[in-house]
Design an enzyme around this catalytic site. Structure first.
Site, short mmCIF file in Angstrom:
data_model
loop_
_atom_site.label_atom_id
_atom_site.label_comp_id
_atom_site.label_asym_id
_atom_site.label_seq_id
_atom_site.Cartn_x
_atom_site.Cartn_y
_atom_site.Cartn_z
CD GLU A 56 -1.21 -2.32 -12.35
OE1 GLU A 56 -1.04 -1.13 -12.72
OE2 GLU A 56 -2.30 -2.76 -11.97
CG ASP A 67 -1.26 7.67 -16.69
OD1 ASP A 67 -1.95 6.73 -16.27
OD2 ASP A 67 -0.34 7.55 -17.51
#
Length: 269
Positions: A56, A67
């Site tokens: 990724e 995040d």
């Protein structure tokens, strides 16, 4: 009743191969530009060489709402270093040349600024397999659905334990390649214990489709990778790899090899 995934998927052959080997795929995330662009690209090729099946490639964004602190710090460092979306495409090209499979993971705004169709075109030209869009839901993804179809890219949407049955079914139906199952609520990050909501979430997806399911948000050890690999098609690791990269490429390689061994422990029948 389950729905068979009929659309051709770039990642389909990989998951078929992993299934034949009775194991899960290892899916590793790193942000482009951390600690600098060249090192991040080298780190991503290290993932490939150390047994990571899918890389990724993260596109740093100034407002990374989903995040955790480890990835946020790395993202801030990358942005301070002047990383650009095109650098992520360069990383994809390097991964492809190293024999790996790359998907880009990005919030939607950078793609919107780049141009959805132009991004899909350039991602496909770089050898990319698809795109993970954590903040884009299928109901609002008409532009991306069209662009990914036009350029033959997989589109990976997220489901969570909080997803309603209708939302989950719609998300799974719009996905191609695999579905990203967030195994814990809230932001990402390595944890000592993996959420017990993950097996239930995978089962919910499997009840409506045969599309592969990748489970992320919390994996940091061989044991956790093996645990998730017993019921998921893919084991996604992010924060732990970013932390390891902070200690240098040898540390990153060591952890990746450990995780790769974990997903290769035989799955239960």
């Amino acid at each position: 009743m389950t729905v068979e995934q009929r659309e051709a998927s770039r990642l389909g052959p990989l998951f078929d191969s992993c299934r034949a080997e009775n194991r899960a795929a290892l899916i590793g995330y790193l942000p482009t530009g951390y600690p600098d662009v060249n090192t991040s690209v080298r780190a991503m090729t290290e993932l490939v060489e150390s047994g990571c099946d899918i890389v990724e490639v993260g596109v740093p964004y100034s407002d990374p709402g989903m995040d955790g602190p480890t990835i946020q710090r790395a993202t801030e460092a990358a942005l301070s270093g002047g990383v650009r979306v095109r650098d992520a495409l360069t990383a994809v090209e390097s991964i492809s040349k190293a024999g790996g499979r790359a998907v880009v993971m990005t919030y939607w705004n950078p793609v919107l600024r780049y141009g959805g169709d132009a991004f899909a075109r350039d991602l496909a030209a770089a050898g990319g397999h698809g795109l993970i869009t954590p903040d884009l839901i299928p109901d609002e993804a008409q532009q991306w659905l069209a662009a990914s179809d036009a350029h033959g890219l997989d589109r990976i949407f997220l489901v969570a334990p909080s997803s309603t049955p209708e939302r989950l079914a719609n998300t799974v139906a719009a996905s191609r390649g695999f579905v990203y199952a967030a195994s814990t609520m809230g932001v990402t990050g390595a944890r000592d214990a993996v959420s017990n909501a993950a097996p239930d979430l995978v089962a919910r997806v499997k009840a409506v489709s045969d599309i592969p399911v990748g489970v992320g948000l919390g994996v940091r050890s061989r044991e956790q990778a093996a645990e998730i690999g017993r019921y998921a098609d893919g084991v996604i690791v992010g924060s732990a790899l970013v932390s390891a990269l902070g200690d240098g490429l040898p540390s990153l390689r060591s952890l990746t090899e450990e995780l790769a061994a974990g997903v290769r422990q035989r799955k239960s029948p």
